[in-house]
Design a protein around this motif. Structure first.
Motif, PDB file in Angstrom:
ATOM      1  N   ARG A 217      37.991  35.717  46.025  1.00 37.13           N
ATOM      2  CA  ARG A 217      37.123  36.218  45.446  1.00 37.13           C
ATOM      3  C   ARG A 217      37.422  36.462  43.260  1.00 37.13           C
ATOM      4  NH1 ARG A 217      39.631  40.158  48.267  1.00 37.13           N
ATOM      5  NH2 ARG A 217      38.627  41.540  49.883  1.00 37.13           N
ATOM      6  N   ASN A 218      35.742  36.756  42.988  1.00 34.65           N
ATOM      7  CA  ASN A 218      36.122  36.322  41.993  1.00 34.65           C
ATOM      8  C   ASN A 218      35.704  37.633  41.398  1.00 34.65           C
ATOM      9  OD1 ASN A 218      33.272  37.017  41.891  1.00 34.65           O
ATOM     10  ND2 ASN A 218      32.267  35.756  40.995  1.00 34.65           N
ATOM     11  N   PRO A 219      36.394  37.416  39.334  1.00 37.86           N
ATOM     12  CA  PRO A 219      35.946  38.746  38.651  1.00 37.86           C
ATOM     13  C   PRO A 219      35.556  39.980  39.461  1.00 37.86           C
ATOM     14  CG  PRO A 219      36.363  36.881  37.199  1.00 37.86           C
ATOM     15  CD  PRO A 219      36.061  36.201  38.349  1.00 37.86           C
ATOM     16  N   ALA A 220      33.550  39.528  38.905  1.00 46.64           N
ATOM     17  CA  ALA A 220      33.246  40.248  39.550  1.00 46.64           C
ATOM     18  C   ALA A 220      33.206  41.107  41.029  1.00 46.64           C
ATOM     19  CB  ALA A 220      31.446  40.402  39.614  1.00 46.64           C
ATOM     20  N   ALA A 221      33.999  39.810  41.930  1.00 47.28           N
ATOM     21  CA  ALA A 221      33.913  40.349  43.557  1.00 47.28           C
ATOM     22  C   ALA A 221      35.015  41.739  43.293  1.00 47.28           C
ATOM     23  CB  ALA A 221      34.061  39.917  44.276  1.00 47.28           C
ATOM     24  N   GLN A 222      36.020  41.050  42.763  1.00 45.50           N
ATOM     25  CA  GLN A 222      37.706  42.289  42.311  1.00 45.50           C
ATOM     26  C   GLN A 222      36.842  43.206  42.047  1.00 45.50           C
ATOM     27  OE1 GLN A 222      39.961  39.502  40.164  1.00 45.50           O
ATOM     28  NE2 GLN A 222      39.394  37.773  41.348  1.00 45.50           N
ATOM     29  N   ALA A 223      35.915  43.512  41.091  1.00 41.21           N
ATOM     30  CA  ALA A 223      36.030  45.108  39.839  1.00 41.21           C
ATOM     31  C   ALA A 223      35.035  45.392  41.350  1.00 41.21           C
ATOM     32  CB  ALA A 223      35.185  44.176  38.820  1.00 41.21           C
ATOM     33  N   ARG A 224      34.480  44.989  42.575  1.00 39.45           N
ATOM     34  CA  ARG A 224      33.530  46.134  43.165  1.00 39.45           C
ATOM     35  C   ARG A 224      34.165  46.795  43.621  1.00 39.45           C
ATOM     36  NH1 ARG A 224      29.963  42.166  46.854  1.00 39.45           N
ATOM     37  NH2 ARG A 224      31.968  42.805  47.905  1.00 39.45           N
TER      38      ARG A 224
END
Length: 235
Positions: free
Chosen positions: A228-235
């Protein structure tokens, strides 16, 4: 036979030839296992159910492809969608705002399996025109039988040159489709995206291209690597 081998090795360095030989030894050994035989029966059942052509393997030397690109590609072999529901649940996919992309999609099996879920789009990227033509026929067959819940598009092009959409969440699928020379620009483009991007990577032989930047977090879903990239991790 000799000309076939020559075509497969043309354009490859000594190191790439050694890796290709190792890859083929592992592949053929796995194909003899009970798990592989069960998997192949499942693949054949899919084609029997829908009237599609996704199972039969194609060697690269039988395809009309750029030799410079073929030097970094793998043979076509179908991938199973049997675990997709678990992968997508683990990723908490919001189907309505997510596109599924299969890099090196071959005859389109994974794309068609994913398109049975209500993704906004399902995209296959493949550099062999013969395989893209088969994938389009497979799509038309399944769409005609009302089996697809997502719009499907197959693109005939070099995966390293493909620009993924930047306006929608992405789930990207890789089944060991090519080597580092192609994977490097693919990963570079994915890392430039700011929206949530998740990667499902089966047989991750080029995982170093993802790990070198520290951009991705890693997990496992049904024994397959998920990133996961940072945006996917933050979701």
């Amino acid at each position: 036979m000799l000309s076939s081998i020559t075509q497969r090795l043309r354009g490859r360095s000594a190191g790439e030839i050694v890796r290709l030989i190792g890859h083929n030894i592992v592949y053929h050994a796995r194909e003899l296992s009970p798990q592989a035989r069960r998997r192949n029966r499942s693949f054949q059942a899919f084609d029997a159910q829908w009237g599609t052509d996704t199972f039969a393997m194609r060697e690269l030397h039988t395809l009309s492809v750029d030799p410079a690109l073929a030097a970094h590609a793998r043979r076509y072999q179908a991938s199973s969608g049997v675990n997709m529901a678990t992968w997508f649940a683990d990723l908490k996919v919001d189907f309505a705002r997510t596109a599924f992309i299969d890099y090196g999609c071959g005859k389109g099996r994974a794309v068609l399996e994913a398109a049975r879920f209500p993704f906004a789009r399902a995209i296959g990227v493949e550099f062999a025109p013969e395989l893209v033509a088969i994938a389009n026929r497979n799509r038309d067959i399944m769409a005609g039988r009302g089996a697809l819940a997502a719009p499907v598009e197959f693109l005939c092009m070099d995966a390293g040159a493909y620009e993924p959409p930047a306006d929608i969440d992405l789930v990207c699928f890789f089944y060991d489709p090519f080597g580092d020379a192609v994977m490097a620009p693919v990963v570079e483009r994915l890392e430039a995206l700011t929206q949530p991007v998740s990667v499902i990577y089966l047989e991750p032989n080029c995982i170093g291209q993802f790990r070198r930047s520290g951009h991705w977090t890693e997990a496992v879903s049904v024994d397959n690597l998920v990133l996961r990239n940072p945006a996917a991790q933050a979701r």
